[in-house]
Design a protein around this motif. Structure first.
Motif, PDB file in Angstrom:
ATOM      1  N   ASP A   3       0.833  -1.210   0.000  1.00 20.84           N
ATOM      2  CA  ASP A   3       0.000   0.000   0.000  1.00 20.84           C
ATOM      3  C   ASP A   3       0.866   1.258   0.000  1.00 20.84           C
ATOM      4  O   ASP A   3       0.573   2.221  -0.705  1.00 20.84           O
ATOM      5  CB  ASP A   3      -0.939   0.019   1.212  1.00 20.84           C
ATOM      6  N   MET A   4       1.926   1.242   0.799  1.00 18.62           N
ATOM      7  CA  MET A   4       2.833   2.395   0.843  1.00 18.62           C
ATOM      8  C   MET A   4       3.505   2.604  -0.515  1.00 18.62           C
ATOM      9  O   MET A   4       3.640   3.731  -0.991  1.00 18.62           O
ATOM     10  CB  MET A   4       3.883   2.196   1.929  1.00 18.62           C
ATOM     11  N   ALA A   5       3.919   1.502  -1.140  1.00 17.81           N
ATOM     12  CA  ALA A   5       4.575   1.595  -2.449  1.00 17.81           C
ATOM     13  C   ALA A   5       3.614   2.143  -3.497  1.00 17.81           C
ATOM     14  O   ALA A   5       3.981   3.029  -4.286  1.00 17.81           O
ATOM     15  CB  ALA A   5       5.097   0.219  -2.863  1.00 17.81           C
ATOM     16  N   PHE A   6       2.386   1.637  -3.494  1.00 21.19           N
ATOM     17  CA  PHE A   6       1.390   2.128  -4.453  1.00 21.19           C
ATOM     18  C   PHE A   6       1.100   3.603  -4.224  1.00 21.19           C
ATOM     19  O   PHE A   6       0.941   4.370  -5.178  1.00 21.19           O
ATOM     20  CB  PHE A   6       0.096   1.330  -4.352  1.00 21.19           C
ATOM     21  N   SER A   7       1.026   4.020  -2.975  1.00 27.17           N
ATOM     22  CA  SER A   7       0.764   5.427  -2.662  1.00 27.17           C
ATOM     23  C   SER A   7       1.904   6.312  -3.154  1.00 27.17           C
ATOM     24  O   SER A   7       1.660   7.362  -3.766  1.00 27.17           O
ATOM     25  CB  SER A   7       0.587   5.618  -1.157  1.00 27.17           C
ATOM     26  N   ALA A   8       3.120   5.907  -2.899  1.00 27.12           N
ATOM     27  CA  ALA A   8       4.269   6.703  -3.353  1.00 27.12           C
ATOM     28  C   ALA A   8       4.300   6.780  -4.877  1.00 27.12           C
ATOM     29  O   ALA A   8       4.532   7.849  -5.451  1.00 27.12           O
ATOM     30  CB  ALA A   8       5.568   6.107  -2.815  1.00 27.12           C
ATOM     31  N   ALA A   9       4.058   5.647  -5.531  1.00 29.56           N
ATOM     32  CA  ALA A   9       4.082   5.629  -6.995  1.00 29.56           C
ATOM     33  C   ALA A   9       2.951   6.470  -7.575  1.00 29.56           C
ATOM     34  O   ALA A   9       3.127   7.113  -8.619  1.00 29.56           O
ATOM     35  CB  ALA A   9       3.992   4.191  -7.502  1.00 29.56           C
ATOM     36  N   ALA A  10       1.794   6.478  -6.897  1.00 32.57           N
ATOM     37  CA  ALA A  10       0.663   7.274  -7.388  1.00 32.57           C
ATOM     38  C   ALA A  10       0.984   8.771  -7.367  1.00 32.57           C
ATOM     39  O   ALA A  10       0.390   9.536  -8.111  1.00 32.57           O
ATOM     40  CB  ALA A  10      -0.578   6.988  -6.550  1.00 32.57           C
ATOM     41  N   PHE A  11       1.951   9.158  -6.517  1.00 27.57           N
ATOM     42  CA  PHE A  11       2.384  10.552  -6.459  1.00 27.57           C
ATOM     43  C   PHE A  11       3.662  10.759  -7.272  1.00 27.57           C
ATOM     44  O   PHE A  11       4.472  11.632  -6.978  1.00 27.57           O
ATOM     45  CB  PHE A  11       2.589  11.001  -5.012  1.00 27.57           C
ATOM     46  N   ASP A  12       3.842   9.921  -8.283  1.00 27.75           N
ATOM     47  CA  ASP A  12       4.930  10.049  -9.257  1.00 27.75           C
ATOM     48  C   ASP A  12       6.320   9.919  -8.654  1.00 27.75           C
ATOM     49  O   ASP A  12       7.286  10.496  -9.177  1.00 27.75           O
ATOM     50  CB  ASP A  12       4.813  11.370 -10.027  1.00 27.75           C
ATOM     51  N   GLN A  13       6.430   9.165  -7.568  1.00 28.09           N
ATOM     52  CA  GLN A  13       7.754   8.887  -7.014  1.00 28.09           C
ATOM     53  C   GLN A  13       8.297   7.617  -7.671  1.00 28.09           C
ATOM     54  O   GLN A  13       7.539   6.666  -7.883  1.00 28.09           O
ATOM     55  CB  GLN A  13       7.666   8.672  -5.495  1.00 28.09           C
ATOM     56  N   PRO A  14       9.570   7.571  -8.010  1.00 26.82           N
ATOM     57  CA  PRO A  14      10.146   6.334  -8.551  1.00 26.82           C
ATOM     58  C   PRO A  14      10.158   5.244  -7.477  1.00 26.82           C
ATOM     59  O   PRO A  14      10.749   5.427  -6.412  1.00 26.82           O
ATOM     60  CB  PRO A  14      11.574   6.733  -8.935  1.00 26.82           C
ATOM     61  N   VAL A  15       9.471   4.139  -7.749  1.00 27.22           N
ATOM     62  CA  VAL A  15       9.281   3.075  -6.752  1.00 27.22           C
ATOM     63  C   VAL A  15       9.507   1.716  -7.392  1.00 27.22           C
ATOM     64  O   VAL A  15       9.104   1.473  -8.530  1.00 27.22           O
ATOM     65  CB  VAL A  15       7.848   3.120  -6.174  1.00 27.22           C
ATOM     66  N   ALA A  16      10.137   0.823  -6.623  1.00 27.42           N
ATOM     67  CA  ALA A  16      10.273  -0.576  -7.029  1.00 27.42           C
ATOM     68  C   ALA A  16       9.995  -1.448  -5.815  1.00 27.42           C
ATOM     69  O   ALA A  16      10.053  -0.988  -4.676  1.00 27.42           O
ATOM     70  CB  ALA A  16      11.672  -0.848  -7.567  1.00 27.42           C
ATOM     71  N   LEU A  17       9.677  -2.702  -6.072  1.00 26.82           N
ATOM     72  CA  LEU A  17       9.435  -3.685  -5.014  1.00 26.82           C
ATOM     73  C   LEU A  17      10.476  -4.781  -5.113  1.00 26.82           C
ATOM     74  O   LEU A  17      10.819  -5.224  -6.213  1.00 26.82           O
ATOM     75  CB  LEU A  17       8.056  -4.315  -5.160  1.00 26.82           C
ATOM     76  N   LEU A  18      10.959  -5.223  -3.961  1.00 32.28           N
ATOM     77  CA  LEU A  18      11.900  -6.342  -3.897  1.00 32.28           C
ATOM     78  C   LEU A  18      11.290  -7.425  -3.014  1.00 32.28           C
ATOM     79  O   LEU A  18      10.918  -7.161  -1.872  1.00 32.28           O
ATOM     80  CB  LEU A  18      13.241  -5.894  -3.307  1.00 32.28           C
ATOM     81  N   PHE A  19      11.210  -8.637  -3.551  1.00 32.17           N
ATOM     82  CA  PHE A  19      10.713  -9.782  -2.796  1.00 32.17           C
ATOM     83  C   PHE A  19      11.913 -10.647  -2.440  1.00 32.17           C
ATOM     84  O   PHE A  19      12.669 -11.069  -3.316  1.00 32.17           O
ATOM     85  CB  PHE A  19       9.707 -10.577  -3.628  1.00 32.17           C
ATOM     86  N   THR A  20      12.053 -10.920  -1.160  1.00 31.56           N
ATOM     87  CA  THR A  20      13.164 -11.728  -0.688  1.00 31.56           C
ATOM     88  C   THR A  20      12.701 -12.572   0.497  1.00 31.56           C
ATOM     89  O   THR A  20      11.639 -12.312   1.067  1.00 31.56           O
ATOM     90  CB  THR A  20      14.369 -10.841  -0.312  1.00 31.56           C
ATOM     91  N   GLY A  21      13.498 -13.570   0.863  1.00 27.57           N
ATOM     92  CA  GLY A  21      13.105 -14.451   1.964  1.00 27.57           C
ATOM     93  C   GLY A  21      11.747 -15.074   1.670  1.00 27.57           C
ATOM     94  O   GLY A  21      11.417 -15.386   0.527  1.00 27.57           O
ATOM     95  N   ALA A  22      10.946 -15.224   2.717  1.00 24.43           N
ATOM     96  CA  ALA A  22       9.603 -15.788   2.543  1.00 24.43           C
ATOM     97  C   ALA A  22       8.705 -14.877   1.706  1.00 24.43           C
ATOM     98  O   ALA A  22       7.655 -15.310   1.222  1.00 24.43           O
ATOM     99  CB  ALA A  22       8.970 -16.047   3.901  1.00 24.43           C
ATOM    100  N   GLY A  23       9.133 -13.654   1.490  1.00 23.79           N
ATOM    101  CA  GLY A  23       8.363 -12.717   0.669  1.00 23.79           C
ATOM    102  C   GLY A  23       8.208 -13.156  -0.779  1.00 23.79           C
ATOM    103  O   GLY A  23       7.287 -12.714  -1.470  1.00 23.79           O
ATOM    104  N   VAL A  24       9.089 -14.029  -1.254  1.00 23.71           N
ATOM    105  CA  VAL A  24       8.935 -14.509  -2.637  1.00 23.71           C
ATOM    106  C   VAL A  24       7.665 -15.339  -2.804  1.00 23.71           C
ATOM    107  O   VAL A  24       7.216 -15.567  -3.927  1.00 23.71           O
ATOM    108  CB  VAL A  24      10.169 -15.301  -3.139  1.00 23.71           C
ATOM    109  N   GLN A  25       7.084 -15.759  -1.672  1.00 22.71           N
ATOM    110  CA  GLN A  25       5.823 -16.513  -1.765  1.00 22.71           C
ATOM    111  C   GLN A  25       4.711 -15.654  -2.372  1.00 22.71           C
ATOM    112  O   GLN A  25       3.725 -16.186  -2.875  1.00 22.71           O
ATOM    113  CB  GLN A  25       5.395 -17.007  -0.374  1.00 22.71           C
ATOM    114  N   TRP A  26       4.870 -14.350  -2.334  1.00 16.51           N
ATOM    115  CA  TRP A  26       3.911 -13.454  -2.986  1.00 16.51           C
ATOM    116  C   TRP A  26       3.827 -13.748  -4.478  1.00 16.51           C
ATOM    117  O   TRP A  26       2.834 -13.467  -5.126  1.00 16.51           O
ATOM    118  CB  TRP A  26       4.346 -11.999  -2.801  1.00 16.51           C
ATOM    119  N   LEU A  27       4.891 -14.287  -5.045  1.00 17.18           N
ATOM    120  CA  LEU A  27       4.994 -14.486  -6.491  1.00 17.18           C
ATOM    121  C   LEU A  27       4.527 -15.871  -6.927  1.00 17.18           C
ATOM    122  O   LEU A  27       4.525 -16.167  -8.120  1.00 17.18           O
ATOM    123  CB  LEU A  27       6.444 -14.267  -6.929  1.00 17.18           C
TER     124      LEU A  27
END
Length: 117
Positions: A24-48
């Motif tokens: 949600d924070m990433a989407f909010s920042a990107a919606a305000f034209d901030q350069p944003v990327a997401l990194l999935f690591t550890g158990a976070g790769v389960q999102w993919l």
């Protein structure tokens, strides 16, 4: 200097809310034209993971959220190759364009702000 944000998701998608809050924070920042990327690591790769079925725990799949990343202006999705290997994820959600990385540090160094929850 333009600020560039990297949001790190390192927890499984359905164990707690920190990953969704980071998204949600990433989407909010990107919606305000901030350069944003997401990194999935550890158990976070389960999102993919493809074909998630969280209905059994009465939750909605996170893959729909991630598929909206480009609409919000998220510039890149990265996944740590070592974590993908650890969780045996050779194939991620087919609708997502994921860049696999070998060095988290090298990616983090490309951003002015790294956000971990």
């Amino acid at each position: 200097m333009t600020r560039r944000y990297l949001f790190v998701i390192d927890r499984a998608p359905y164990g707690d809310w920190s990953g969704r809050e980071a998204l949600d924070m990433a989407f909010s920042a990107a919606a305000f034209d901030q350069p944003v990327a997401l990194l999935f690591t550890g158990a976070g790769v389960q999102w993919l993971r493809d074909q998630q079925q969280p209905a059994a725990i009465e939750q909605k799949t996170v893959s729909r959220n991630l598929s909206a990343a480009s609409l919000f202006g998220i510039e890149a999705l990265y996944a740590d190759q070592a974590s993908l290997d650890r969780f045996k994820l050779a194939q991620s959600e087919p609708s997502l364009e994921i860049s696999t990385i070998g060095s988290i540090r090298e990616v983090e160094n490309q951003f002015t702000d790294v956000v971990r929850l």
